[in-house]
Design an enzyme around this catalytic site. Structure first.
Site, PDB file in Angstrom:
ATOM      1  CE1 TYR A   1      -3.880   2.227   0.444  1.00 42.44           C
ATOM      2  CE2 TYR A   1      -2.807   3.057   2.424  1.00 42.44           C
ATOM      3  CZ  TYR A   1      -3.811   3.147   1.484  1.00 42.44           C
ATOM      4  OH  TYR A   1      -4.744   4.157   1.572  1.00 42.44           O
TER       5      TYR A   1
ATOM      6  CE  LYS B   1      -3.325   5.522  -1.279  1.00 40.64           C
ATOM      7  NZ  LYS B   1      -4.282   6.289  -2.091  1.00 40.64           N
TER       8      LYS B   1
HETATM    9  N1  LIG Z   1     -10.159   5.478   4.712  1.00 43.92           N
HETATM   10  C1  LIG Z   1      -8.929   5.705   5.078  1.00 43.92           C
HETATM   11  O1  LIG Z   1      -8.575   5.554   6.251  1.00 43.92           O
HETATM   12  C2  LIG Z   1      -7.933   6.205   4.079  1.00 43.92           C
HETATM   13  C3  LIG Z   1      -6.753   6.773   4.553  1.00 43.92           C
HETATM   14  C4  LIG Z   1      -5.835   7.272   3.647  1.00 43.92           C
HETATM   15  C5  LIG Z   1      -6.098   7.209   2.299  1.00 43.92           C
HETATM   16  N2  LIG Z   1      -7.253   6.630   1.863  1.00 43.92           N
HETATM   17  C6  LIG Z   1      -7.479   6.606   0.417  1.00 43.92           C
HETATM   18  O2  LIG Z   1      -8.760   7.135   0.154  1.00 43.92           O
HETATM   19  C7  LIG Z   1      -9.243   6.623  -1.083  1.00 43.92           C
HETATM   20  C8  LIG Z   1     -10.670   6.132  -0.901  1.00 43.92           C
HETATM   21  O3  LIG Z   1     -10.668   5.002  -0.065  1.00 43.92           O
HETATM   22  P1  LIG Z   1     -11.757   4.734   1.074  1.00 43.92           P
HETATM   23  O4  LIG Z   1     -11.015   4.570   2.327  1.00 43.92           O
HETATM   24  O5  LIG Z   1     -12.857   5.706   0.990  1.00 43.92           O
HETATM   25  O6  LIG Z   1     -12.222   3.251   0.650  1.00 43.92           O
HETATM   26  P2  LIG Z   1     -13.556   2.667   0.039  1.00 43.92           P
HETATM   27  O7  LIG Z   1     -14.742   3.026   0.874  1.00 43.92           O
HETATM   28  O8  LIG Z   1     -13.262   1.237  -0.200  1.00 43.92           O
HETATM   29  O9  LIG Z   1     -13.697   3.426  -1.358  1.00 43.92           O
HETATM   30  C9  LIG Z   1     -12.856   3.125  -2.428  1.00 43.92           C
HETATM   31  C10 LIG Z   1     -13.504   3.625  -3.698  1.00 43.92           C
HETATM   32  O10 LIG Z   1     -12.612   3.358  -4.791  1.00 43.92           O
HETATM   33  C11 LIG Z   1     -13.352   2.684  -5.802  1.00 43.92           C
HETATM   34  N3  LIG Z   1     -12.493   1.854  -6.643  1.00 43.92           N
HETATM   35  C12 LIG Z   1     -11.723   0.799  -6.309  1.00 43.92           C
HETATM   36  N4  LIG Z   1     -11.108   0.307  -7.399  1.00 43.92           N
HETATM   37  C13 LIG Z   1     -11.509   1.075  -8.447  1.00 43.92           C
HETATM   38  C14 LIG Z   1     -11.212   1.084  -9.833  1.00 43.92           C
HETATM   39  N5  LIG Z   1     -10.395   0.181 -10.410  1.00 43.92           N
HETATM   40  N6  LIG Z   1     -11.788   2.031 -10.600  1.00 43.92           N
HETATM   41  C15 LIG Z   1     -12.631   2.947 -10.070  1.00 43.92           C
HETATM   42  N7  LIG Z   1     -12.975   2.967  -8.781  1.00 43.92           N
HETATM   43  C16 LIG Z   1     -12.400   2.051  -7.965  1.00 43.92           C
HETATM   44  C17 LIG Z   1     -14.384   1.871  -5.042  1.00 43.92           C
HETATM   45  O11 LIG Z   1     -15.414   1.501  -5.945  1.00 43.92           O
HETATM   46  P3  LIG Z   1     -16.266   0.140  -5.794  1.00 43.92           P
HETATM   47  O12 LIG Z   1     -17.299   0.436  -4.763  1.00 43.92           O
HETATM   48  O13 LIG Z   1     -16.812  -0.068  -7.161  1.00 43.92           O
HETATM   49  O14 LIG Z   1     -15.291  -0.923  -5.387  1.00 43.92           O
HETATM   50  C18 LIG Z   1     -14.816   2.901  -4.007  1.00 43.92           C
HETATM   51  O15 LIG Z   1     -15.705   3.816  -4.558  1.00 43.92           O
HETATM   52  C19 LIG Z   1      -8.250   5.543  -1.509  1.00 43.92           C
HETATM   53  O16 LIG Z   1      -7.359   6.079  -2.461  1.00 43.92           O
HETATM   54  C20 LIG Z   1      -7.515   5.233  -0.218  1.00 43.92           C
HETATM   55  O17 LIG Z   1      -6.239   4.710  -0.442  1.00 43.92           O
HETATM   56  C21 LIG Z   1      -8.166   6.131   2.711  1.00 43.92           C
END
Ligand SMILES: NC(=O)c1ccc[n+]([C@@H]2O[C@H](COP(=O)([O-])OP(=O)(O)OC[C@H]3O[C@@H](n4cnc5c(N)ncnc54)[C@H](OP(=O)(O)O)[C@@H]3O)[C@@H](O)[C@H]2O)c1
Length: 315
Positions: free
Chosen positions: A167, A171
């Site tokens: 991961y 990043k």
């Molecule tokens: N939550 C945290 O603690 C956190 C912290 C730091 C960074 N982030 C970053 O924030 C971003 C969003 O993550 P999240 O935590 O909100 O997770 P999440 O709820 O799992 O959301 C991820 C989103 O990305 C979409 N996705 C995955 N693969 C894809 C693809 N090939 N093409 C288009 N869409 C795709 C998913 O769509 P589907 O529903 O269709 O799978 C979903 O809408 C990510 O980049 C993650 O690394 C999150």
């Protein structure tokens, strides 16, 4: 009422409404179906933007279409034909495009020495190549609007561990990508920035746990009782986290401020901020130590003062 007068009033009202609509700046959000992407979409709408909300599943597309000032766009960031179709669609809407929030992302966690190649390639395909493909395709539209593009990075782009290497690799990569693209596009008037959150509530932990249990990221799978316990524990850990409002606020600053920043760290706790800052400064200390041009403590502090001054004058 005279018919001609009535037609004139209708044309006038329609014209005003259309003019109002075209004043709205449009932003594309990838991965808008859940978590941070959905929260960012809600905040953009509240802040007066029109949102093109990227999603993959039919039910998500419908749910997003039902939101005010939002049109869903079928968009898998690993599929070039989806991206090309999204560009054509956005062009056909005649609103231009002011911003992009490259949010779509996945997680792969496991001992660094054992992570299979295909999992490392997959996470880079989504988290690194995804934003690169999307930005590249939409840059001509951003040039027209002198708009803004961002990536949801992570504090994992600064801090890593034995099990978060895959991961973190993705990043760390988008940190370099962001700096390079910002430099590349400086003369165009396009702003490029990155928002680096710590741990916030979303579906990512459940999906990663499911992936580790079954080899598939799909949350709708049959599990054994033992596997259900593991998944529920991950969901419970997730439920204790904050909603990602602070992350969405950082995106709104980036999209609306007269002085948008290159980097936005969004730490949910002081502990997360401290680990990120100390790890980053620790790298400077390691880089400096025992090399031909090693700097003294006072020289390093002078560098820091200089950089702090530069940064505060830029804000
Ligand atoms: N939550 C945290 O603690 C956190 C912290 C730091 C960074 N982030 C970053 O924030 C971003 C969003 O993550 P999240 O935590 O909100 O997770 P999440 O709820 O799992 O959301 C991820 C989103 O990305 C979409 N996705 C995955 N693969 C894809 C693809 N090939 N093409 C288009 N869409 C795709 C998913 O769509 P589907 O529903 O269709 O799978 C979903 O809408 C990510 O980049 C993650 O690394 C999150």
């Amino acid at each position: 009422m005279n018919l001609k007068y009535l037609i004139f009033i209708i044309i006038l009202i329609t014209g005003i409404t259309l003019a109002e609509e075209t004043k709205q700046k449009a932003v594309l959000v990838t991965g808008a179906s859940s978590g941070i992407g959905l929260k960012v979409t809600e905040y953009l709408i509240k802040s007066g933007f029109y949102v093109y909300a990227g999603a993959r599943k039919e039910e998500d597309l419908k749910r997003l279409d039902a939101m005010k000032n939002t049109t869903s766009v079928r968009l898998d960031v690993t599929v070039q034909s989806d991206i090309d179709a999204a560009v054509k669609f956005v062009q056909s809407q005649n609103r231009g495009l002011f911003g992009i929030v490259n949010n779509a992302g996945v997680g792969v966690f496991g001992k660094m020495s054992e992570v299979p190649d295909k999992d490392i390639l997959w996470i880079h395909d989504v988290n690194v190549m995804g934003p690169h493909r999307v930005n590249r395709a939409f840059i001509p539209l951003l040039k027209e609007s002198m708009g803004r593009t961002t990536i949801i990075g992570s504090i994992s782009g600064y801090v890593t561990s034995a099990e978060s290497g895959a991961y973190s690799m993705s990043k760390f990569a988008v940190e370099a990508y962001t700096e390079s693209l910002a430099d590349d596009l400086r003369e165009t008037g396009i702003h490029v920035g990155i928002v680096d959150p710590g741990a916030y509530k979303s579906k990512i932990r459940a999906k990663v746990t499911m992936f580790n249990l079954t080899g598939s990221y799909d949350l709708n799978q049959e599990l054994t009782e033992e596997q259900k316990k593991v998944l529920n524990a991950a969901k419970e850990r997730n439920n204790k986290l904050k909603e990602p409002d602070e992350v969405a606020e950082a995106v709104i600053h980036l999209m609306t401020s007269d002085k948008p920043k290159l980097r936005y760290m969004v730490a949910p706790t002081i502990g997360a901020a401290e680990v990120t800052m100390k790890t980053t400064l620790g790298r400077v200390v390691q880089l400096n130590a025992d090399q031909q041009f090693e700097y003294t403590r006072d020289e390093l502090v002078a560098f820091l003062d200089e950089l702090l001054k530069e940064n505060s004058s830029e804000l």
